[in-house]
Design a protein around this motif. Sequence first.
Motif, PDB file in Angstrom:
ATOM      1  N   THR A 141      13.315  12.431  66.771  1.00 48.28           N
ATOM      2  CA  THR A 141      14.075  11.244  66.369  1.00 48.28           C
ATOM      3  C   THR A 141      14.134  11.123  64.846  1.00 48.28           C
ATOM      4  O   THR A 141      15.189  10.834  64.266  1.00 48.28           O
ATOM      5  CB  THR A 141      13.449   9.973  66.974  1.00 48.28           C
ATOM      6  OG1 THR A 141      13.427  10.100  68.401  1.00 48.28           O
ATOM      7  CG2 THR A 141      14.252   8.736  66.598  1.00 48.28           C
ATOM      8  N   LYS A 142      13.014  11.370  64.187  1.00 48.05           N
ATOM      9  CA  LYS A 142      12.976  11.290  62.716  1.00 48.05           C
ATOM     10  C   LYS A 142      13.850  12.373  62.085  1.00 48.05           C
ATOM     11  O   LYS A 142      14.535  12.132  61.093  1.00 48.05           O
ATOM     12  CB  LYS A 142      11.531  11.427  62.220  1.00 48.05           C
ATOM     13  CG  LYS A 142      10.689  10.195  62.490  1.00 48.05           C
ATOM     14  CD  LYS A 142       9.245  10.398  62.048  1.00 48.05           C
ATOM     15  CE  LYS A 142       8.412   9.141  62.319  1.00 48.05           C
ATOM     16  NZ  LYS A 142       6.976   9.347  61.963  1.00 48.05           N
ATOM     17  N   ASP A 145      17.510  11.452  62.303  1.00 46.66           N
ATOM     18  CA  ASP A 145      17.889  10.470  61.271  1.00 46.66           C
ATOM     19  C   ASP A 145      18.206  11.165  59.946  1.00 46.66           C
ATOM     20  O   ASP A 145      19.135  10.763  59.223  1.00 46.66           O
ATOM     21  CB  ASP A 145      16.749   9.466  61.062  1.00 46.66           C
ATOM     22  CG  ASP A 145      16.558   8.555  62.270  1.00 46.66           C
ATOM     23  OD1 ASP A 145      17.499   8.444  63.076  1.00 46.66           O
ATOM     24  OD2 ASP A 145      15.457   7.971  62.404  1.00 46.66           O
ATOM     25  N   LYS A 146      17.438  12.216  59.627  1.00 37.50           N
ATOM     26  CA  LYS A 146      17.663  12.943  58.370  1.00 37.50           C
ATOM     27  C   LYS A 146      18.894  13.848  58.444  1.00 37.50           C
ATOM     28  O   LYS A 146      19.570  14.069  57.437  1.00 37.50           O
ATOM     29  CB  LYS A 146      16.426  13.794  58.040  1.00 37.50           C
ATOM     30  CG  LYS A 146      15.201  12.990  57.661  1.00 37.50           C
ATOM     31  CD  LYS A 146      14.036  13.915  57.338  1.00 37.50           C
ATOM     32  CE  LYS A 146      12.788  13.128  56.955  1.00 37.50           C
ATOM     33  NZ  LYS A 146      11.639  14.021  56.650  1.00 37.50           N
ATOM     34  N   GLN A 148      21.615  13.552  60.523  1.00 33.01           N
ATOM     35  CA  GLN A 148      22.865  12.906  60.939  1.00 33.01           C
ATOM     36  C   GLN A 148      23.898  12.804  59.810  1.00 33.01           C
ATOM     37  O   GLN A 148      25.085  13.098  59.996  1.00 33.01           O
ATOM     38  CB  GLN A 148      22.543  11.511  61.475  1.00 33.01           C
ATOM     39  CG  GLN A 148      23.637  10.939  62.357  1.00 33.01           C
ATOM     40  CD  GLN A 148      23.139   9.728  63.132  1.00 33.01           C
ATOM     41  OE1 GLN A 148      22.282   8.992  62.653  1.00 33.01           O
ATOM     42  NE2 GLN A 148      23.674   9.522  64.329  1.00 33.01           N
ATOM     43  N   LYS A 149      23.457  12.427  58.633  1.00 31.10           N
ATOM     44  CA  LYS A 149      24.380  12.237  57.512  1.00 31.10           C
ATOM     45  C   LYS A 149      25.064  13.542  57.128  1.00 31.10           C
ATOM     46  O   LYS A 149      26.278  13.592  56.911  1.00 31.10           O
ATOM     47  CB  LYS A 149      23.612  11.666  56.305  1.00 31.10           C
ATOM     48  CG  LYS A 149      24.521  11.218  55.170  1.00 31.10           C
ATOM     49  CD  LYS A 149      23.708  10.528  54.076  1.00 31.10           C
ATOM     50  CE  LYS A 149      24.624  10.069  52.947  1.00 31.10           C
ATOM     51  NZ  LYS A 149      23.861   9.407  51.851  1.00 31.10           N
TER      52      LYS A 149
END
Length: 367
Positions: A141-142, A145-146, A148-149
């Motif tokens: 999950t972490k 988050d990194k 995705q952008k």
Amino acid sequence: MLKAGIVGLPNVGKSTLFNAVTRSRKAEAANYPFCTIDPNVGVVTVPDQRLPILARIANTAVQVPAAVEFVDIAGLVKGASQGEGLGNQFLGSIREVDAIVEVVRCFEDPDIIHTMGSVDPIRDIEIIATELVLADLDAVTKRMDKTQKKAKSGDKDAQAEMALLERLQVHLNSGKTANIMTATPEEKELMRLFQLLTAKPVIYACNVAESDLATAEKNPFVQKVGEYARTHRDASYVPISAKIEAELIDLSPEEAKAFLHDLGVDDSGVSALIRGAYALLGLITYFTAGEKEARAWTITRGMKAPQAAGVIHSDFEKGFIKAEIVAYDELVKFGSVQAAREAGRYRLEGKEYVFQDGDVALFRFAN
């Protein structure tokens, strides 16, 4: 050197087994949880019956066996992924090893406390699997988050990584471990970067009572672990009695052999476990044999000749020209280097040759 981490719930015989594997008393073994706080580390020689035979052929008294590193990690408890029982420290120790040896209690003994109140190896396995899955899910999950952008910006590598992470998230959410998820070779290579705990190969050490070692495969607890390993984890298992192994520590090889014979077994469970961990790590052995010594060298399966030579010395890899190879079985069959040469069993191999387990090698290299 690659590492195998010994894990398990508290009081399953983990530290006793570590002491037996390493033939030491480095890890304190006591009847209470969290006896091991800091990981103990030991380098273990890999039992290999081929080495003394090669030493005899080479007419040398010096034998240097292959080795693998074992790490004794403190017992995990339910809730470790949330920090219970020093969970973060323990999970971090597991993250640093290359394979997992999970000790599972397969014996009844009212004098030894079980933290869960009863002996149930499958429940114990699933407690640890759940904690490792939850830790992996948090890590995935972490990372999502990194990533995705970058993925949204059109970065193709990030998009491929994001697709894999999304699949992993669904897979882990279903309670399954990462090592049984279907993936392409490219995806498996990418997954290594994630350092997932449940992607590590696993071997279960079924810790049985002293009286059960000779008939361990009939032990109902061992049978359940074997079935679970085959159907749920793509793992292997080895029956072992940590108590017996601990008693062998101070015995000579001859005394240990006689002791085991009296118990109705031919080989030490530790020997099978060490060999199993070695294979689990994807390791194989090749040999060099001459008048100075017969030595077993550890390499990763699939390694080519120059890299295998580099295990001896980096200069061997840089200046590699050829490898003179004979298979162990062929050398033993003919009984001497000269006879094997005369029979044409030695061959010259170049840079693309993939070393096989049991190859006996002599390297030619430029200084």
